[in-house]
Design a protein around this motif. Structure first.
Motif, short mmCIF file in Angstrom:
data_model
loop_
_atom_site.label_atom_id
_atom_site.label_comp_id
_atom_site.label_asym_id
_atom_site.label_seq_id
_atom_site.Cartn_x
_atom_site.Cartn_y
_atom_site.Cartn_z
N UNK A 211 0.86 -1.16 0.00
CA UNK A 211 0.00 0.00 0.00
C UNK A 211 0.90 1.22 0.00
N UNK A 212 0.69 2.13 -0.92
CA UNK A 212 1.46 3.36 -1.00
C UNK A 212 0.58 4.54 -0.62
N UNK A 213 1.13 5.44 0.19
CA UNK A 213 0.46 6.69 0.56
C UNK A 213 1.36 7.81 0.08
N UNK A 214 0.80 8.67 -0.78
CA UNK A 214 1.56 9.74 -1.42
C UNK A 214 1.37 11.07 -0.70
N UNK A 215 2.45 11.83 -0.58
CA UNK A 215 2.41 13.15 0.03
C UNK A 215 2.95 14.17 -0.97
N UNK A 216 2.51 15.41 -0.83
CA UNK A 216 2.93 16.46 -1.77
C UNK A 216 4.29 17.04 -1.41
N UNK A 217 4.81 16.68 -0.24
CA UNK A 217 6.13 17.14 0.18
C UNK A 217 6.80 16.01 0.97
#
Length: 85
Positions: free
Chosen positions: A1-7
């Motif tokens: 499971x990947x969780x993406x962040x903008x920074x």
């Protein structure tokens, strides 16, 4: 499971308890490893053993994850996903 962040996130703040994955069917927490990817902008959870087919899982992202500036990067977040048969 990947969780993406903008920074990028502060790697030290991504510790046990900041990312929780559980089986919605029985409430059990799923064992696995957490790693950072893509310049610390992606938190990857790898289940051990693999996710079971036909189950629904929840993921909780704690508000204790910090950005590289030391400020909280996310509010408490919960999402669900299914593993098809």
């Amino acid at each position: 499971v990947d969780v993406y962040f903008s920074e990028p996130v502060d790697p030290i703040s991504v510790i046990l308890g900041t990312v929780t994955v559980y089986d919605v069917n029985n409430g059990e927490e799923i064992a696995g490893t957490i790693s950072l990817q893509a310049g610390d902008t992606v938190i990857r959870f790898t289940a051990d053993p693999y996710f079971a087919a036909g189950h629904t899982y929840g993921i909780i992202i704690s508000d204790q994850i910090l950005g590289t500036d030391g400020l909280p990067i996310v509010e408490y977040y919960r999402a669900f996903f299914n593993i098809p048969l």
